[in-house]
Design an enzyme around this catalytic site. Sequence first.
Site, PDB file in Angstrom:
ATOM      1  N   LEU A  11      -8.943   0.801  -0.312  1.00 17.16           N
ATOM      2  CA  LEU A  11      -7.823   0.238  -1.519  1.00 17.16           C
ATOM      3  C   LEU A  11      -7.628   1.618  -2.235  1.00 17.16           C
ATOM      4  CD1 LEU A  11      -9.956  -3.020  -2.296  1.00 17.16           C
ATOM      5  CD2 LEU A  11      -7.627  -2.663  -1.233  1.00 17.16           C
ATOM      6  N   GLY A  12      -7.126   2.683  -1.633  1.00 17.20           N
ATOM      7  CA  GLY A  12      -6.674   3.709  -2.406  1.00 17.20           C
ATOM      8  C   GLY A  12      -5.255   3.594  -2.835  1.00 17.20           C
ATOM      9  N   MET A  14      -2.286   3.758  -1.195  1.00 15.62           N
ATOM     10  CA  MET A  14      -1.465   3.098  -0.046  1.00 15.62           C
ATOM     11  C   MET A  14      -1.979   1.448   0.265  1.00 15.62           C
ATOM     12  SD  MET A  14       1.170   4.976   0.440  1.00 15.62           S
ATOM     13  CE  MET A  14       1.505   4.504   2.209  1.00 15.62           C
ATOM     14  N   GLY A  15      -3.310   1.708   0.501  1.00 19.56           N
ATOM     15  CA  GLY A  15      -4.113   0.468   0.587  1.00 19.56           C
ATOM     16  C   GLY A  15      -3.899  -0.715  -0.140  1.00 19.56           C
ATOM     17  N   SER A 130       5.655   4.700   6.382  1.00 18.96           N
ATOM     18  CA  SER A 130       6.483   5.487   5.409  1.00 18.96           C
ATOM     19  C   SER A 130       7.166   5.037   4.220  1.00 18.96           C
ATOM     20  CB  SER A 130       7.464   6.212   6.340  1.00 18.96           C
ATOM     21  OG  SER A 130       8.442   7.275   5.359  1.00 18.96           O
ATOM     22  N   GLY A 132       5.830   5.829   1.153  1.00 18.61           N
ATOM     23  CA  GLY A 132       4.952   6.027  -0.113  1.00 18.61           C
ATOM     24  C   GLY A 132       4.469   4.756  -0.713  1.00 18.61           C
ATOM     25  N   LYS A 184       6.087   9.005  13.637  1.00 25.43           N
ATOM     26  CA  LYS A 184       5.783   9.104  12.155  1.00 25.43           C
ATOM     27  C   LYS A 184       5.790  10.704  11.725  1.00 25.43           C
ATOM     28  CE  LYS A 184       4.948   8.150   7.669  1.00 25.43           C
ATOM     29  NZ  LYS A 184       4.065   9.041   7.192  1.00 25.43           N
ATOM     30  N   HIS A 187       9.169  12.034  12.002  1.00 28.09           N
ATOM     31  CA  HIS A 187       9.946  11.653  11.031  1.00 28.09           C
ATOM     32  C   HIS A 187       9.469  12.215   9.521  1.00 28.09           C
ATOM     33  CE1 HIS A 187       9.284   9.711   6.891  1.00 28.09           C
ATOM     34  NE2 HIS A 187      10.184   8.787   7.140  1.00 28.09           N
ATOM     35  N   ASN A 188       8.102  12.921   9.473  1.00 32.20           N
ATOM     36  CA  ASN A 188       7.804  13.862   8.473  1.00 32.20           C
ATOM     37  C   ASN A 188       8.391  15.049   8.579  1.00 32.20           C
ATOM     38  OD1 ASN A 188       6.329  11.283   7.773  1.00 32.20           O
ATOM     39  ND2 ASN A 188       4.441  12.668   7.079  1.00 32.20           N
ATOM     40  N   GLU A 191      11.865  15.022   7.349  1.00 29.60           N
ATOM     41  CA  GLU A 191      11.533  15.088   5.893  1.00 29.60           C
ATOM     42  C   GLU A 191      11.612  16.508   5.380  1.00 29.60           C
ATOM     43  OE1 GLU A 191       8.766  12.021   4.787  1.00 29.60           O
ATOM     44  OE2 GLU A 191       7.696  13.532   3.543  1.00 29.60           O
TER      45      GLU A 191
HETATM   46  N1  LIG Z   1       0.199   8.460  -0.544  1.00 28.12           N
HETATM   47  C1  LIG Z   1       1.211   8.295   0.525  1.00 28.12           C
HETATM   48  O1  LIG Z   1       2.431   8.304   0.189  1.00 28.12           O
HETATM   49  C2  LIG Z   1       0.916   8.129   1.932  1.00 28.12           C
HETATM   50  C3  LIG Z   1       2.123   7.808   2.868  1.00 28.12           C
HETATM   51  C4  LIG Z   1       1.923   7.390   4.013  1.00 28.12           C
HETATM   52  C5  LIG Z   1       0.578   7.479   4.496  1.00 28.12           C
HETATM   53  N2  LIG Z   1      -0.572   7.815   3.796  1.00 28.12           N
HETATM   54  C6  LIG Z   1      -1.886   7.954   4.202  1.00 28.12           C
HETATM   55  O2  LIG Z   1      -2.662   6.778   3.889  1.00 28.12           O
HETATM   56  C7  LIG Z   1      -4.039   7.149   3.820  1.00 28.12           C
HETATM   57  C8  LIG Z   1      -4.466   6.769   2.670  1.00 28.12           C
HETATM   58  O3  LIG Z   1      -3.830   7.795   1.666  1.00 28.12           O
HETATM   59  P1  LIG Z   1      -3.848   7.328   0.051  1.00 28.12           P
HETATM   60  O4  LIG Z   1      -2.647   7.921  -0.544  1.00 28.12           O
HETATM   61  O5  LIG Z   1      -3.762   5.577  -0.126  1.00 28.12           O
HETATM   62  O6  LIG Z   1      -5.079   7.890  -0.448  1.00 28.12           O
HETATM   63  P2  LIG Z   1      -6.196   7.704  -1.454  1.00 28.12           P
HETATM   64  O7  LIG Z   1      -5.205   6.935  -2.795  1.00 28.12           O
HETATM   65  O8  LIG Z   1      -6.603   9.001  -2.165  1.00 28.12           O
HETATM   66  O9  LIG Z   1      -7.169   6.722  -1.080  1.00 28.12           O
HETATM   67  C9  LIG Z   1      -8.244   7.018  -0.180  1.00 28.12           C
HETATM   68  C10 LIG Z   1      -8.697   6.003   0.156  1.00 28.12           C
HETATM   69  O10 LIG Z   1      -9.545   6.386   1.490  1.00 28.12           O
HETATM   70  C11 LIG Z   1     -10.905   5.937   1.051  1.00 28.12           C
HETATM   71  N3  LIG Z   1     -11.822   6.916   1.639  1.00 28.12           N
HETATM   72  C12 LIG Z   1     -11.806   8.454   1.504  1.00 28.12           C
HETATM   73  N4  LIG Z   1     -12.660   8.999   2.152  1.00 28.12           N
HETATM   74  C13 LIG Z   1     -13.306   8.041   3.020  1.00 28.12           C
HETATM   75  C14 LIG Z   1     -14.575   8.077   3.704  1.00 28.12           C
HETATM   76  N5  LIG Z   1     -15.164   9.235   4.063  1.00 28.12           N
HETATM   77  N6  LIG Z   1     -14.908   6.765   4.199  1.00 28.12           N
HETATM   78  C15 LIG Z   1     -14.345   5.835   3.958  1.00 28.12           C
HETATM   79  N7  LIG Z   1     -13.093   5.811   3.057  1.00 28.12           N
HETATM   80  C16 LIG Z   1     -12.916   6.959   2.513  1.00 28.12           C
HETATM   81  C17 LIG Z   1     -11.271   5.872  -0.611  1.00 28.12           C
HETATM   82  O11 LIG Z   1     -12.217   5.209  -1.028  1.00 28.12           O
HETATM   83  P3  LIG Z   1     -12.826   5.465  -2.296  1.00 28.12           P
HETATM   84  O12 LIG Z   1     -12.296   4.545  -3.234  1.00 28.12           O
HETATM   85  O13 LIG Z   1     -14.527   5.068  -1.872  1.00 28.12           O
HETATM   86  O14 LIG Z   1     -12.821   7.035  -2.591  1.00 28.12           O
HETATM   87  C18 LIG Z   1      -9.847   5.096  -0.750  1.00 28.12           C
HETATM   88  O15 LIG Z   1      -9.788   3.828  -0.514  1.00 28.12           O
HETATM   89  C19 LIG Z   1      -3.902   8.438   4.365  1.00 28.12           C
HETATM   90  O16 LIG Z   1      -4.387   8.436   5.756  1.00 28.12           O
HETATM   91  C20 LIG Z   1      -2.609   9.184   4.111  1.00 28.12           C
HETATM   92  O17 LIG Z   1      -2.302  10.019   4.969  1.00 28.12           O
HETATM   93  C21 LIG Z   1      -0.476   8.041   2.398  1.00 28.12           C
END
Ligand SMILES: NC(=O)c1ccc[n+]([C@@H]2O[C@H](COP(=O)([O-])OP(=O)(O)OC[C@H]3O[C@@H](n4cnc5c(N)ncnc54)[C@H](OP(=O)(O)O)[C@@H]3O)[C@@H](O)[C@H]2O)c1
Length: 466
Positions: A11-12, A14-15, A130, A132, A184, A187-188, A191
Amino acid sequence: MTPPTIGLYGLGTMGAALALNLAEKGVRVHVANRTPSAVLRFMEKAGPLAEKIEGHQSVEGLIAALPTPRLVVAMIPSTAPMDAFLDEVIAQLAPGDTVIDAGNADFHDTRRRAVRLAEHDLHFVGLGVSGGEEGARNGPSMMMGGSAESWAGLEPILTRIAAQHEGDPCVARFGPDGAGHFVKTVHNGIEYADMQMIAEVYDLLRFGAGRDVRAVGKIFEGWNAGRLESYLMEITATVLSYADAPTNLPFVDLIEDRAGQKGTGRWTVIEAVRLGQSATMIEAAVAARAWSAEKGLRARAEETFGADRAALDLDVGLLERAMLAARVLEYAQGFRILAAASDQYDWRLDPVRIAEIWRAGCIIRARLLDDIAGAFSEGPPEGQLFLAPRFSSVMMEGIPALREVVTRAAEAGYATPVLSAALTFWDVMRQGRGTAALIQAQRDFFGRHGFERTDQEGDFHGPWWR
Ligand SMILES: NC(=O)c1ccc[n+]([C@@H]2O[C@H](COP(=O)([O-])OP(=O)(O)OC[C@H]3O[C@@H](n4cnc5c(N)ncnc54)[C@H](OP(=O)(O)O)[C@@H]3O)[C@@H](O)[C@H]2O)c1
């Protein structure tokens, strides 16, 4: 009828956004997170949507609550944490269940993980997402690679949450295992090239022509109303309109000129080379980011050699034509890598569908993609976008403009890595006979590598070996 149901782990940024999007579109969502307190915080923030979301304090609880065959999305770093997640869940899942990696993964990892899960009669999906946080919340563009069975379960869910382009959901299955993550990645890569191209033109307008930053923003705004319309043009205009509140300085001037990168641009370049291809515009953009990180070195070189650049006021229409041609070439390079990977891995990637699902929701969405989809559906000569009849006037008008921009920028001392790479790519590809005859002669001279002749069949050596 029971609503479609999915589990989401992570639940970061993106999640959390994806979970809210799913709930809003009528999908029943079960969520969990490594740090369980984030689940409670998320549920509190979800407001009325929390009714459609069930929070769990453990992965075990999440998995036990899902109907079979299960769909479990992981939105966590696609590196070691993804392998650790699979270690944990494999024993808890049942044959036929699907784990979906919705992060930015190296497609080689996705292929490896698909093989691993198949050994347990489980499916592994690589889902490129994609757009964000905003895209994840309101409609991303999604590129799926995985089994047909997984797609059957996912399609009704993903089409609901995807961005829509005139009613067409921006999501598709492109093939098995790593196909979606590969699309993807490219795509990047595109980008990266587009962002760098925009930054180069900003540099010319701001520091070459000495225009005020807001005036430059207005020029980008104008371009965004025309053939160059795209999300990246739009946000550039917006970013340039911001000033720092206390000082009134252009906000962009307060940002350190060191660009970050997480690897997808680099992966595109590496895979291009592995496939016997080259994506020089993407490579130039990756290089520009890497060089930007060498701030100390650049400062030292400036002290030693000076950073003087001559004034350069290029016509706005000329820059627009140059950028449009360069944009066709950057997409052309991206699609060439996709075609090469499709052959190598037997994915049968559909370039028309790729262009179509990039038209909304994703970072490289651009007006040009309508024509790119059209060009591929017409079947461009040699499969090459830059030979497509519908781009001939763009290239005929754009290449002289690109040449003028690149040569005048070079004379005046402005670096244009991506625009220069575009021009060089074009100048190489439009020569029926290039310089490789001499390379072949050199190779034969020092290594007896042999060569083909223009006038006879067979393998030959030069007179230097007689
Ligand atoms: N941000 C973007 O624009 C974007 C776009 C496309 C794809 N993505 C991809 O989406 C994914 C998540 O990115 P985000 O931006 O949402 O990151 P984020 O906000 O930093 O959130 C990371 C999530 O992963 C969890 N996590 C980190 N390390 C872990 C581990 N060792 N074991 C289990 N869970 C773990 C974190 O849990 P905790 O709460 O416990 O730390 C949190 O829920 C990545 O693969 C990223 O490349 C991101």
